[in-house]
Design a protein around this motif. Structure first.
Motif, mmCIF file in Angstrom:
data_model
loop_
_atom_site.group_PDB
_atom_site.id
_atom_site.type_symbol
_atom_site.label_atom_id
_atom_site.label_comp_id
_atom_site.label_asym_id
_atom_site.label_seq_id
_atom_site.Cartn_x
_atom_site.Cartn_y
_atom_site.Cartn_z
ATOM 1 N N PHE A 82 0.802 -1.072 -0.009
ATOM 2 C CA PHE A 82 0.034 0.101 -0.039
ATOM 3 C C PHE A 82 1.025 1.200 0.112
ATOM 4 C CE2 PHE A 82 0.715 -1.019 4.508
ATOM 5 C CZ PHE A 82 0.735 0.317 5.246
ATOM 6 N N LEU A 83 0.071 2.153 -0.600
ATOM 7 C CA LEU A 83 0.701 3.509 -0.499
ATOM 8 C C LEU A 83 0.243 4.284 0.682
ATOM 9 C CD1 LEU A 83 0.517 4.669 -4.143
ATOM 10 C CD2 LEU A 83 2.159 3.275 -3.171
ATOM 11 N N HIS A 84 0.951 5.114 1.407
ATOM 12 C CA HIS A 84 0.426 5.949 2.547
ATOM 13 C C HIS A 84 0.967 7.546 2.271
ATOM 14 C CE1 HIS A 84 -0.110 6.486 7.299
ATOM 15 N NE2 HIS A 84 -0.722 7.069 6.486
ATOM 16 N N ILE A 85 0.254 7.965 2.143
ATOM 17 C CA ILE A 85 0.625 9.589 1.938
ATOM 18 C C ILE A 85 0.052 10.424 3.103
ATOM 19 C CG2 ILE A 85 1.093 11.344 0.331
ATOM 20 C CD1 ILE A 85 0.175 7.978 -1.112
ATOM 21 N N ARG A 86 0.688 11.005 3.935
ATOM 22 C CA ARG A 86 0.009 11.878 4.937
ATOM 23 C C ARG A 86 0.063 13.298 4.259
ATOM 24 N NH1 ARG A 86 -0.294 9.666 9.948
ATOM 25 N NH2 ARG A 86 0.662 7.597 10.221
ATOM 26 N N HIS A 89 -1.520 18.885 6.069
ATOM 27 C CA HIS A 89 -2.487 19.887 6.707
ATOM 28 C C HIS A 89 -3.020 19.161 7.938
ATOM 29 C CE1 HIS A 89 -2.159 22.653 3.431
ATOM 30 N NE2 HIS A 89 -2.084 21.555 2.749
ATOM 31 N N SER A 90 -3.207 19.947 9.158
ATOM 32 C CA SER A 90 -3.708 19.430 10.289
ATOM 33 C C SER A 90 -5.198 18.950 10.445
ATOM 34 C CB SER A 90 -3.187 20.365 11.587
ATOM 35 O OG SER A 90 -4.235 21.197 11.363
ATOM 36 N N GLN A 91 -5.864 19.460 9.447
ATOM 37 C CA GLN A 91 -7.283 18.942 9.686
ATOM 38 C C GLN A 91 -7.649 18.028 8.731
ATOM 39 O OE1 GLN A 91 -5.713 21.739 8.410
ATOM 40 N NE2 GLN A 91 -7.238 23.192 7.624
ATOM 41 N N ALA A 92 -6.561 17.342 7.899
ATOM 42 C CA ALA A 92 -6.846 16.383 7.008
ATOM 43 C C ALA A 92 -7.272 15.081 7.456
ATOM 44 C CB ALA A 92 -5.451 15.963 6.236
ATOM 45 N N ARG A 93 -8.321 14.638 6.666
ATOM 46 C CA ARG A 93 -9.247 13.236 6.979
ATOM 47 C C ARG A 93 -8.598 12.223 6.421
ATOM 48 N NH1 ARG A 93 -11.880 17.433 5.829
ATOM 49 N NH2 ARG A 93 -12.530 16.625 3.838
ATOM 50 N N PRO A 94 -8.586 10.995 7.109
ATOM 51 C CA PRO A 94 -8.146 9.731 6.608
ATOM 52 C C PRO A 94 -9.189 9.225 5.528
ATOM 53 C CG PRO A 94 -7.784 9.750 9.122
ATOM 54 C CD PRO A 94 -8.690 10.840 8.696
ATOM 55 N N LEU A 95 -8.394 8.891 4.218
ATOM 56 C CA LEU A 95 -9.328 8.242 3.383
ATOM 57 C C LEU A 95 -8.691 6.953 2.679
ATOM 58 C CD1 LEU A 95 -11.666 8.372 1.175
ATOM 59 C CD2 LEU A 95 -10.070 9.876 -0.248
ATOM 60 N N ALA A 125 -7.563 23.939 2.347
ATOM 61 C CA ALA A 125 -6.958 23.051 2.958
ATOM 62 C C ALA A 125 -7.778 22.087 3.812
ATOM 63 C CB ALA A 125 -6.128 23.769 4.388
ATOM 64 N N GLU A 126 -9.152 22.659 4.105
ATOM 65 C CA GLU A 126 -10.235 21.900 4.767
ATOM 66 C C GLU A 126 -10.560 20.561 4.109
ATOM 67 O OE1 GLU A 126 -12.539 25.688 3.147
ATOM 68 O OE2 GLU A 126 -10.363 25.006 4.142
ATOM 69 N N ASP A 127 -10.389 20.518 2.760
ATOM 70 C CA ASP A 127 -10.533 19.346 1.681
ATOM 71 C C ASP A 127 -9.377 18.246 1.684
ATOM 72 O OD1 ASP A 127 -13.255 20.110 1.242
ATOM 73 O OD2 ASP A 127 -12.500 21.459 -0.370
ATOM 74 N N ALA A 128 -8.306 18.494 2.655
ATOM 75 C CA ALA A 128 -7.250 17.737 2.476
ATOM 76 C C ALA A 128 -7.411 16.172 3.084
ATOM 77 C CB ALA A 128 -6.099 18.239 3.191
ATOM 78 N N PHE A 129 -6.673 15.300 2.695
ATOM 79 C CA PHE A 129 -6.730 13.905 3.124
ATOM 80 C C PHE A 129 -5.521 13.381 3.294
ATOM 81 C CE2 PHE A 129 -10.588 14.644 0.235
ATOM 82 C CZ PHE A 129 -11.412 14.059 1.144
ATOM 83 N N HIS A 130 -5.353 12.423 4.254
ATOM 84 C CA HIS A 130 -4.534 11.241 4.410
ATOM 85 C C HIS A 130 -4.892 10.285 3.553
ATOM 86 C CE1 HIS A 130 -2.659 13.780 7.593
ATOM 87 N NE2 HIS A 130 -3.797 13.587 8.486
ATOM 88 N N TYR A 168 -5.758 5.508 12.732
ATOM 89 C CA TYR A 168 -6.821 6.501 11.999
ATOM 90 C C TYR A 168 -8.256 5.522 12.648
ATOM 91 C CZ TYR A 168 -3.540 8.247 8.436
ATOM 92 O OH TYR A 168 -2.517 8.784 7.902
ATOM 93 N N PRO A 169 -8.590 5.974 13.840
ATOM 94 C CA PRO A 169 -9.615 5.344 14.484
ATOM 95 C C PRO A 169 -10.972 5.720 13.851
ATOM 96 C CG PRO A 169 -8.907 7.145 15.870
ATOM 97 C CD PRO A 169 -8.029 7.071 14.639
ATOM 98 N N GLU A 170 -11.158 6.736 12.948
ATOM 99 C CA GLU A 170 -12.070 7.513 12.063
ATOM 100 C C GLU A 170 -11.782 7.639 10.678
ATOM 101 O OE1 GLU A 170 -15.329 9.483 15.354
ATOM 102 O OE2 GLU A 170 -13.953 10.499 14.224
ATOM 103 N N TYR A 171 -12.337 7.185 9.787
ATOM 104 C CA TYR A 171 -11.880 7.450 8.442
ATOM 105 C C TYR A 171 -12.978 7.418 7.350
ATOM 106 C CZ TYR A 171 -12.331 2.439 8.290
ATOM 107 O OH TYR A 171 -12.888 1.025 8.281
#
Length: 378
Positions: A82-86, A89-95, A125-130, A168-171
């Motif tokens: 897998f690729l994992h790109i963090r 941005h601090s507010q990024a959501r895991p996807l 920035a509010e649309d950022a994802f991990h 990522y407990p929530e994603y």
């Protein structure tokens, strides 16, 4: 769960073998029609094979993947690349985003930057994802299951374990093709922490539509399209879901055969206006074919059909959901039809262009749909 760093290594011996096989390929006679109705035309296949052998940069797959953080995880005896790109941005959501067949993690490479760092690509920035982008078991550099039982349900559960282990407990989850089935199954399983799903392919019960009253003209066209797909485009899936092993011998031995088997789908399933390279560049198509060839995954990838095709039901999906309808998708559904299964549908939108390989074909539109779809799930 064990996770280790991963680097793609393509050897000179692999490249030499591929070029030699391409050079000595025995091809059939030309088709007897002047279109693609009998399959990929001989002249185009020969052109692609010669380009692959002589001009294509055989290091492209390794170079593109090795530019990103890659890992290999052992999840309940499943070995997953897998690729994992963090995001910065601090507010990024895991996807977690999942590909299908005959795709790969490569189809997401052009959307990684805009999704992880929107301000650098004209977004907010509010649309950022991990991003976590796994290769399905039996695909790419993931391990090949050695016994039966690795179907969509098991993969969906493994993805939840992976997200938890990565912190990522929530994603959210996203997918197309088999990735859409995995993502929808996660919506059925409703693991704690899954906040919602976005899919660019969705199925629901044909019987459900008949209960909604008179069909709209769009719904009538959707049913007609589904029938055309069943009548003219399902030969590949019948073979892969019934005899993947038999198919695999030819594809594992012939890169030309593997090339034809995949590229035909880039013609038939994309919004390409008559030529696949109008939708996906030649090099990107060959990247994808090269990945299948070098990893010898024609058989193991096809086996997912054998494992999962017959078990795909239409159980209700009750998690918050979003659906983007790309106009040249294989099967499309109306909003009211989709709501008979996706009971908490928060977003439904038809895009202006694109087909089955949405992220590959229309990366900018795909990024917009993921942002807006998941924004609606918050």
């Amino acid at each position: 769960m064990e996770i280790r760093d991963f680097t793609v290594d393509i050897t000179d011996a692999q490249i030499k073998d591929l070029r030699e096989r391409l050079a000595r390929a025995r091809l059939p006679e030309a088709e007897t029609v002047d279109d693609w109705s009998q399959g990929i035309p001989l002249a185009y296949l020969r052109e692609l094979a010669e380009y692959w052998a002589r001009d294509y940069d055989m290091s492209r797959v390794a170079t593109r993947l090795n530019a990103l953080p890659q890992f290999h995880a052992a999840i309940d005896e499943l070995g997953v690349h897998f690729l994992h790109i963090r995001s910065p941005h601090s507010q990024a959501r895991p996807l977690i985003m999942t590909h299908g067949w005959p795709g790969s993690v490569l189809e997401f490479l052009n959307v990684i930057g805009p999704l992880t760092d929107p301000p650098a690509h004209g977004g907010a920035a509010e649309d950022a994802f991990h991003l976590v982008i796994p290769a399905l078991p039996g695909y790419g550099f993931s391990d090949k299951p050695s016994r039966p039982g690795t179907g969509v349900s098991r993969i969906a559960a493994a993805w939840h374990q992976l997200m938890g282990h990565l912190g990522y407990p929530e994603y959210y989850a996203q997918g197309g093709d088999w990735g859409a089935f995995v993502t929808a199954t996660m919506g059925i399983q409703r693991p704690e922490g899954l906040l919602g799903i976005h899919v660019n392919m969705a199925l629901t019960s044909p019987g459900a539509l008949s209960k909604l009253g008179e069909l709209t003209p769009d719904e009538q066209r959707m049913l007609a399209r589904a029938k055309r797909f069943r009548d003219h485009e399902t030969g590949y899936s019948t073979q892969q879901r019934t005899r993947p092993q038999t198919l695999g011998y030819g594809l594992a031995d012939s890169p030309t055969g593997q090339l034809a088997w995949i590229v035909e789908k880039f013609y038939a399933w994309t919004d390409c206006n008559g030529h696949p390279e109008n939708a996906v560049s030649r090099d990107e198509m060959l990247d994808n074919v090269t990945l299948y060839w070098l990893t010898n995954t024609a058989t193991s990838s096809a086996r997912l059909y054998w494992e999962s095709f017959a078990s795909q039901g239409v159980d209700d999906i009750t998690v918050p959901s979003a659906y983007s309808l790309f106009p040249e998708e294989l099967v499309v559904v109306s909003e009211r039809w989709l709501r008979t299964r996706f009971t908490d549908l928060r977003y439904y939108h038809q895009t202006e262009r694109g087909g089955h390989f949405a992220a590959f074909e229309q990366p900018e539109i795909f990024v917009r749909e993921v942002r807006e779809g998941i924004r609606a799930l918050r």
